[in-house]
Structure formats: C-alpha cells, structure tokens
Design an enzyme around this catalytic site. Structure first.
Site: not given
Ligand SMILES: *Cc1c(COP(=O)(O)O)cnc(C)c1O
Length: 460
Positions: A107-110, A113
């Site tokens: 997911a793009f949150k990687d 994060l």
C-alpha cells in the site's frame, strides 16, 4: 528550515523536533515556515533516479540532518521495495497509473512509513532515548507502521486492532511480524473502542511522558514530505513520455495526507494543472471542494476502507494556506469547527473553492463497475481505492495535461471486492506466503487500564 504550527502558538522548531513532535502542542499541525521554490531546478531533477530525487527534495526540508546520513536513510527506506523505480507509472487506457504499492505491505503508506521508521531510529540514536509507538488500526495503517519499525532497537510498537473485525489477510500482515519489538493487541471491541483507548492513554500526559509514548499517525510532517517525492517523479516521467508541459493528478482521498503532498509539490513549482480529489460515499472532502462547506457526517463502511473517514486529519494544513497563512484566523475557524461540526469558506468568481482542485465521489457500484471495465478493456486490475480515483478522473480528462491516477494499494489486498467485480481473485506472492505464516498476537480486554498495564509490562 524551521517549522511552525498552523495555529501559531508554538516557537519554531527544527526538522528533527518536528518529526518527533507529530502534533503541535497548541493542537495545530506543523508546516515549514516557508516552502522552497524549485521551479528552476525541475529540468535537472527530471534526470534523477527516485532515490536521488528524494534526496534533493527532502534535504531542502531536513536541514538538520547531515547529507550523507540523509542519503543513507533514503537508500535504506526504498531498498525494501520490489521495483527498481520504487514508484513506476503504467499506461492504462487514457491514464498513467502511478503504482505506489511496491513496498512491503503493498500500500502507498509504505512510501512514507518505511522512511519515517528509519528516521525515528536515526534521531533516537543521535539523541539517546526510546520510543514506544501506540496505534489503533482497522487494517492498513497498522501493518505499514509495523513494517516501518520492525527490528529497530530503540523502538517498540503496540498496535491495537478490533478482534475478529479486521480482514483475515490484513490481520495476518500484522501478526506475522515476529520481531521482538512488535506487539499486536486484539482488543475485545470495535475500532472506535481501540481509538478511544488510544486517545485516553495519550491524554494521560504523565503516563505518556513517563513511557515515551509516540504515534505514527498521518499528521507527522515526515510522512507528507516523503509523499511529495512521487508527485515530482511521476510528473517528470509523464511529461517525458507525452511531451506536455503540465499534468493532473487524481488522488483517492481519506485523511487528505496524500493529496496534500501533491498540493505542496504544486506550491513549490511543479506544473500540476489540476488535483482531482476522489472520495467514496464518505464524501466530506468532495462536498467541501464543491460547496465550500466542510461538515461532519457519520462514517459508512465501503469497499475502500482506508478512505472511510469522518474528519480528515491533514485538512487543516490546506486550510492554513487557504486563509493566507493567517494562523489566528485558522485557529478561530478550527475552534468553530470543533464546536459546531462545520466550517465554510467563500467561493471564488468561478464558483469554486480553489481553481486547482476539482472533486467527485464514486460509490460502491461505481467502484465495482470501474474495476470490471479496466479489467475487461485493458487487462489491468485496480484495487477499490484506486478505482474510485480512476472513476472520478474520467469526468475531468484534459487535452493539455495528461492525468496520473495514484494507485494506492495492490488489488490482491482486497480479495472479496475483486471477486465481486471480476469474478476471480488476484494474487500476490507476498500475500500468498502469509497463508502458512506463524503469527503472534495477544488478546486484551476493551479497557484502558488493561492496555496501560500491558504497555508497562512489555516496554523493554
Ligand atoms: C490511506 C489510504 C488512502 C487515503 O490516503 P489519505 O492520505 O488518508 O488521503 C487511500 N488508499 C489507500 C489504499 C490507503 O491505504
């Protein structure tokens, strides 16, 4: 570079302090005192790799980190991605699909994060001290946060999820991480219960300080900053390919963190002609950009759960610019919103809130139909979040500026929605490998004191 609060009642701080602080003590969000203007560097930047570009952009903001250290942090953060370009674009029909799902949790949150986890550890090494992250998740964010800090010696992470209410796949993405510093807590309650436990625990300032509690929520400045990079990178690739002088971006939006990064890139000088804001049925933000009124409503569950929000935590940063960087005015607006659950801004002569933004919503039927359409016509499977963005983007195509649609998750993460749309599942080796993975998770009562006791007992 110094950072100020949107509400104006904080002494300016440096980048490292801004990252460690998260939320400003006056309740506002942190922003750089002044946005650098980079228009005259774009040609040079268009030649860089993703990591080199990330270094150029982030070093303008992280002025208290020595360049060699920053370069290493960036290299390490994107070494966990399974694509050499980190964030490649693929042409599908009339759109460029910007694949932001090549990180460890798909997911793009990687993108943010992985960087934030390394940055936290770096700052703790410099300053000494430990950080104990407490978070609540309904699925996606928790697993990206866990993967961002797993194995880091100075950090522990405690992620609460509602027992039995997270999708089995998402639960496994979290509980299969067996590092000693990772603690998954299955709370006997709902996601709201988990969030309430978190708020109450953070509200106990004595406890929070004594145990160095911190969070990785989407208001952390470093997350927004890391996300600006792919707007530049994707715009360069698309302009090269099409020979155009500007682009537009379509962004499936929840907490307004992702699209805010695009907005900042535009303010820094990247030629973005339109930002297309796409929401699902939880449309507080698309209503705002179409009417000027930002008003709370109840959250309804959808096929794109990471966009199921009521109040967008990063929206305040946009409003700060909208009111001409007037912190007093913004603080009064936010006070009013907190009292009345609504705020308004005047429309301009074109009847718009902001000529840079257009907005629309895609509901469940539109999401499924869009997944099916792109699968049938182009053999490309969109995840439900991306499908909402593509659906809305179809209404705002432009001759002069090609549209880049942000693909925020891999479709294999949303098995049931994909089966409903195209009649079969999509696979990804990372997720398939979870089927037989060993897991670790502790069950806990829906009770603040039980969680506090657990923290105290497990902080190393
Ligand atoms: C978090 C998330 C979003 C929404 O991003 P915001 O920054 O909250 O607007 C969209 N899609 C996916 C898959 C996400 O995980």
């Amino acid at each position: 570079m110094k950072y100020i609060s949107t509400r104006g009642r904080m002494e300016p701080v440096g980048f490292q302090d801004a990252v460690m602080t998260g939320l400003a003590p006056d309740g506002g969000l942190l922003l750089p005192e002044k946005l650098p203007q980079v228009g005259d560097r774009l040609e040079e930047w268009a030649q860089l790799s993703y990591q080199e570009l990330a270094f150029e952009i982030i070093s303008l903001f992280a002025t208290d980190i020595p360049p060699a250290d920053l370069a290493e942090l960036i290299t390490d953060s994107y070494a966990t991605f399974d694509h050499a370009e980190v964030a490649p674009s693929v042409e599908v029909g009339d759109f460029q699909i910007l694949e932001l799902f090549h990180g460890p949790t798909l997911a793009f949150k990687d993108v943010a994060l992985q960087f934030l986890g390394n940055l936290f550890e770096y700052i703790l090494e410099q300053r000494g001290g430990k950080l104990n992250i407490l978070g609540a998740t309904s699925g996606d964010t928790g697993s990206a946060a866990i993967h961002g800090v797993r194995g880091k010696p100075n950090i522990n992470i405690f992620i609460m999820h509602p027992a039995g209410r997270t999708s089995p796949l998402q639960e496994k993405q979290m509980t299969s991480v067996l590092d000693d510093n990772v603690f998954n807590l299955a709370v006997d309650g709902t996601f709201d219960d988990c969030q309430n436990i978190m708020k109450t625990t953070f509200g106990d300032v004595g406890f929070k300080t004594a145990h160095s509690l911190g969070s990785v929520n989407s208001v952390n400045w470093a997350r927004v900053l890391a996300q600006t990079v792919y707007y530049f990178y994707a715009a360069f690739r698309t302009m090269e390919k099409t020979g155009t002088k500007s682009v537009q971006f379509s962004v499936p939006t929840g907490n307004f963190g992702d699209i805010l990064a695009g907005y900042l890139a535009q303010r820094m000088g990247l030629p973005i002609s339109k930002l297309i804001l796409a929401t699902n049925e939880n449309d507080i933000l698309s209503r705002f950009f179409n009417s000027g009124t930002y008003g709370m409503a109840d959250v309804v569950p959808t096929l794109s759960p990471s966009m199921d929000i009521q109040v967008a935590s990063n929206f305040e940063r946009y409003l700060y610019y909208k009111v001409g960087e007037d912190a007093e005015k913004l603080a009064a607006m936010m006070d009013n919103f907190n009292e009345n659950g609504s705020l308004s801004v005047p429309l301009n002569e074109n009847g718009a809130v902001d000529d840079l933004f257009v907005a629309g919503r895609g509901d469940t039927a539109a999401t499924l139909a869009t997944i099916k359409k792109y699968h049938d016509q182009y053999g490309y499977v969109l995840d439900p979040h991306t499908a909402v963005g593509v659906y809305v983007a179809e209404q705002f195509k432009s001759e002069e500026a090609p549209t880049i649609c942000l693909a925020t998750a891999h479709p294999a993460k949303f098995t049931q929605a994909i089966i409903d749309a195209i009649g079969e599942a999509v696979h990804h080796p990372t997720l398939d490998a979870l089927a037989n993975a060993e897991t670790r998770c502790d069950s806990i009562a829906n009770d603040v004191d039980a969680v506090k006791e657990y923290l105290v007992g497990h902080i190393m």
